[in-house]
Design a protein around this motif. Structure first.
Motif, short mmCIF file in Angstrom:
data_model
loop_
_atom_site.label_atom_id
_atom_site.label_comp_id
_atom_site.label_asym_id
_atom_site.label_seq_id
_atom_site.Cartn_x
_atom_site.Cartn_y
_atom_site.Cartn_z
N PRO A 185 84.38 69.18 81.11
CA PRO A 185 83.44 69.83 80.18
C PRO A 185 83.66 71.33 80.01
N ARG A 186 84.11 72.02 81.04
CA ARG A 186 84.32 73.47 80.92
C ARG A 186 85.41 73.80 79.91
N GLU B 64 86.98 76.52 75.33
CA GLU B 64 88.22 76.94 74.69
C GLU B 64 88.32 76.50 73.23
N PHE B 65 87.36 75.69 72.78
CA PHE B 65 87.42 75.14 71.43
C PHE B 65 86.82 76.10 70.41
N TRP C 19 83.01 76.98 69.79
CA TRP C 19 82.23 75.82 70.22
C TRP C 19 80.88 76.29 70.77
N ASN C 20 80.90 77.34 71.60
CA ASN C 20 79.66 77.86 72.18
C ASN C 20 78.72 78.43 71.13
N GLU C 21 79.25 79.01 70.09
CA GLU C 21 78.42 79.55 69.01
C GLU C 21 77.65 78.44 68.31
N ILE C 22 78.27 77.29 68.16
CA ILE C 22 77.62 76.16 67.49
C ILE C 22 76.70 75.40 68.43
N TYR C 23 77.17 75.10 69.64
CA TYR C 23 76.45 74.21 70.53
C TYR C 23 75.65 74.88 71.64
N ASN C 24 75.93 76.14 71.95
CA ASN C 24 75.34 76.76 73.12
C ASN C 24 74.65 78.08 72.79
N ASN C 25 74.18 78.21 71.57
CA ASN C 25 73.56 79.46 71.13
C ASN C 25 72.51 79.11 70.07
N PRO C 26 71.40 79.80 70.04
CA PRO C 26 70.38 79.51 69.01
C PRO C 26 70.91 79.62 67.58
#
Length: 169
Positions: free
Chosen positions: A90-91, A95-96, A112-119
């Motif tokens: 998962p980590r 990198e995506f 990826w974090n901007e889409i899935y891990n950020n408001p």
């Protein structure tokens, strides 16, 4: 003199081409995923839609360029639900990143974090209705809007053609 006329015609054709961007009927999602996915505007229109707030589109200088009203859309996350990413741990998802590309070559990159891990990821929408017109009548279809951006024009993608999922090496 002929040289100047040629340059003028060349530049004017380029400017007109930028303004008359043909609407797209489908887009593909490919890259670092198990299977390429393709969506048509009809499929987008079949997803659950939400009412979006009216938006003023600002350019990079902060100047108002367009006003979008009576908006309805489909969440980007909803559309990406069927995408299965190529990773072992998962980590590795950190990198995506996603390259959204319009038919004229305009590109916008999201992590990826901007889409899935950020408001802010909750504010990315495919527009299915705008200015009281359904998606099939939109001259800017297929359209992705970053609902919460301040300078909205930078990530306002008209005539989306593809999304490529990439991985930083």
């Amino acid at each position: 003199m002929r040289y100047y006329i040629f340059i003028f015609l060349l530049i004017s054709q380029w400017v007109l081409a930028q303004r008359n961007l043909a609407p797209t009927d489908r887009f593909t999602i490919s890259g670092q995923i198990k299977k390429t996915v393709q969506y048509t505007w009809q499929q987008l229109d079949s997803f659950p839609k939400v009412q979006l707030k009216n938006r003023i589109i600002y350019n990079h200088k902060g100047e108002a360029k367009d006003t979008l009203t009576h908006l309805r859309g489909v969440s980007l996350k909803t559309v990406l639900e069927k995408v299965v990413y190529n990773y072992e741990k998962p980590r590795e998802l950190n990198e995506f990143y996603f390259v959204f590309e319009a038919s004229d070559g305009y590109k916008v990159v999201f992590s990826w974090n901007e889409i899935y891990n950020n408001p802010s990821g909750n504010g990315f929408y495919f527009v299915t209705e705008m200015n009281q017109k359904p998606i099939h009548d939109l001259s800017q279809r297929i359209l992705l809007l970053a609902q919460d951006d301040k300078q909205t024009g930078r990530r306002y993608i008209k005539s989306l053609e593809k999304i490529e999922v990439k991985r930083a090496q």
